[in-house]
Scaffold this motif. Structure first.
Motif, mmCIF file in Angstrom:
data_model
loop_
_atom_site.group_PDB
_atom_site.id
_atom_site.type_symbol
_atom_site.label_atom_id
_atom_site.label_comp_id
_atom_site.label_asym_id
_atom_site.label_seq_id
_atom_site.Cartn_x
_atom_site.Cartn_y
_atom_site.Cartn_z
ATOM 1 N N GLY A 132 -3.248 5.636 2.702
ATOM 2 C CA GLY A 132 -2.467 4.394 2.687
ATOM 3 C C GLY A 132 -3.262 3.245 2.125
ATOM 4 O O GLY A 132 -4.108 3.435 1.254
ATOM 5 N N TRP B 36 2.340 8.950 -5.364
ATOM 6 C CA TRP B 36 1.545 10.158 -5.118
ATOM 7 C C TRP B 36 0.953 10.626 -6.420
ATOM 8 O O TRP B 36 1.436 10.275 -7.505
ATOM 9 N N LEU C 280 -2.211 12.592 3.256
ATOM 10 C CA LEU C 280 -1.542 11.305 3.451
ATOM 11 C C LEU C 280 -2.577 10.222 3.680
ATOM 12 O O LEU C 280 -3.453 10.345 4.533
ATOM 13 N N VAL D 255 -0.677 11.218 -1.114
ATOM 14 C CA VAL D 255 0.503 10.353 -1.013
ATOM 15 C C VAL D 255 0.088 9.074 -0.300
ATOM 16 O O VAL D 255 -0.499 9.126 0.788
ATOM 17 N N ALA E 81 6.605 4.097 0.813
ATOM 18 C CA ALA E 81 5.476 4.729 0.117
ATOM 19 C C ALA E 81 5.193 4.008 -1.194
ATOM 20 O O ALA E 81 6.066 3.343 -1.774
ATOM 21 N N CYS F 143 5.681 -1.304 -2.819
ATOM 22 C CA CYS F 143 6.100 -0.107 -2.098
ATOM 23 C C CYS F 143 7.602 0.078 -2.260
ATOM 24 O O CYS F 143 8.319 -0.866 -2.560
ATOM 25 N N PRO G 83 -1.323 5.685 7.434
ATOM 26 C CA PRO G 83 -0.116 6.507 7.561
ATOM 27 C C PRO G 83 0.511 6.448 8.950
ATOM 28 O O PRO G 83 1.732 6.534 9.079
ATOM 29 N N LEU H 192 1.066 5.970 1.793
ATOM 30 C CA LEU H 192 2.101 5.390 2.643
ATOM 31 C C LEU H 192 1.738 3.930 2.947
ATOM 32 O O LEU H 192 0.552 3.592 3.038
#
Ligand code: SF4
Length: 250
Positions: free
Chosen positions: A74, A10, A72, A25, A7, A48, A77, A27
């Motif tokens: 990215g 967040w 979620l 969040v 991840a 990350c 995710p 990812l």
């Protein structure tokens, strides 16, 4: 199960799900290479760190009185499907609803989540035209998979936020693709967000030269695409005005 997850971080957000407060969040990893991507470092698994899912679950629990969803995003995710399922399960246990931002081209992992009834809301981009926006050769099968994913969500009645990132192209480039999207979504609850592909100086895209040509379209183009998108559902046009995003119904 206590999975680990890659991840980038967040934060609380009011801009990631229309009209809602989220704990968003990020990812890491992605199966696409969109040239306009401004989260490409996350997509490429740079910047990350590996975490226990429980660290994220604890953040969600602590924020539950403040948020409408854990969201979620990215990256994509669904390249970490076990972690997504576990984060969503843990969120549900604390009474928090779940929202997934996905490119909807990883059909198997998406359907698996839907079958487990772990998803309350989905946000996805209609990347049109796919051969230009997906950033990888052979985009037609990916577009077909995207449409199949839309059908799956429509059949299950999942509330959907469909974003149309508008590139500097004639509005007619959107009509045929959006008709395919309309057929896939027939009868479902959709909020459509028409928004510009943004480039420099606001963000640092993966391919600055590509973005110099196709990003930051004029307002008239957003309006023209919004008009074409009206049969899909409630359409909102999102614009960047110096200092902030603004939204208005089309
Ligand atoms: S825009 Fe989204 S789908 Fe495209 S490369 Fe970036 S993270 Fe992946």
């Amino acid at each position: 199960m206590h999975s680990r997850v890659l991840a980038a971080g967040w934060r609380l957000s009011t801009v990631d799900v229309h009209g809602s407060v989220t704990l968003t969040v990020w990812l890491c990893g992605c199966n696409l290479k969109c040239p306009f991507c401004h989260n490409w470092r996350i997509a490429e698994r740079l910047a990350c760190r590996e975490l226990h899912v429980s660290a994220i679950a604890e953040e969600v629990g602590a924020a539950r009185s403040l948020i409408d969803y854990v969201h979620l995003t990215g990256g994509e995710p669904l390249v970490q499907p076990d972690a997504v399922a576990e984060i969503f399960s843990r969120a549900r246990e604390t009474g928090v609803r779940t929202s997934l931002n996905t490119n909807a081209t990883l059909h198997g992992p998406l359907v698996s989540l839907l079958k487990r009834d772990l998803v309350d809301h989905v946000a996805t981009d209609a990347k049109i035209p796919p051969d230009l926006l997906y950033g990888i050769p052979g985009s037609e099968p990916l577009w077909r998979t995207f449409l199949a994913s839309l059908r799956e969500m429509a059949e299950r009645g999942i509330p959907l936020e469909l974003r149309i990132p508008v590139a500097n192209l004639p509005p007619e480039a959107y009509r045929g693709y959006l008709e395919e999207v309309r057929r896939a979504l027939e009868g479902s609850r959709v909020t459509v967000i028409v928004q510009p592909l943004v480039g420099q100086p606001l963000v640092e895209p993966r391919d600055a030269a590509w973005c110099g040509k196709y990003c930051n379209p004029p307002d008239e183009l957003l309006e023209a695409v919004a008009e074409i998108a009206k049969p899909l559902g409630r359409v909102i046009v999102k614009r960047w005005t110096p200092g902030a995003w603004s939204r208005r119904a089309a």
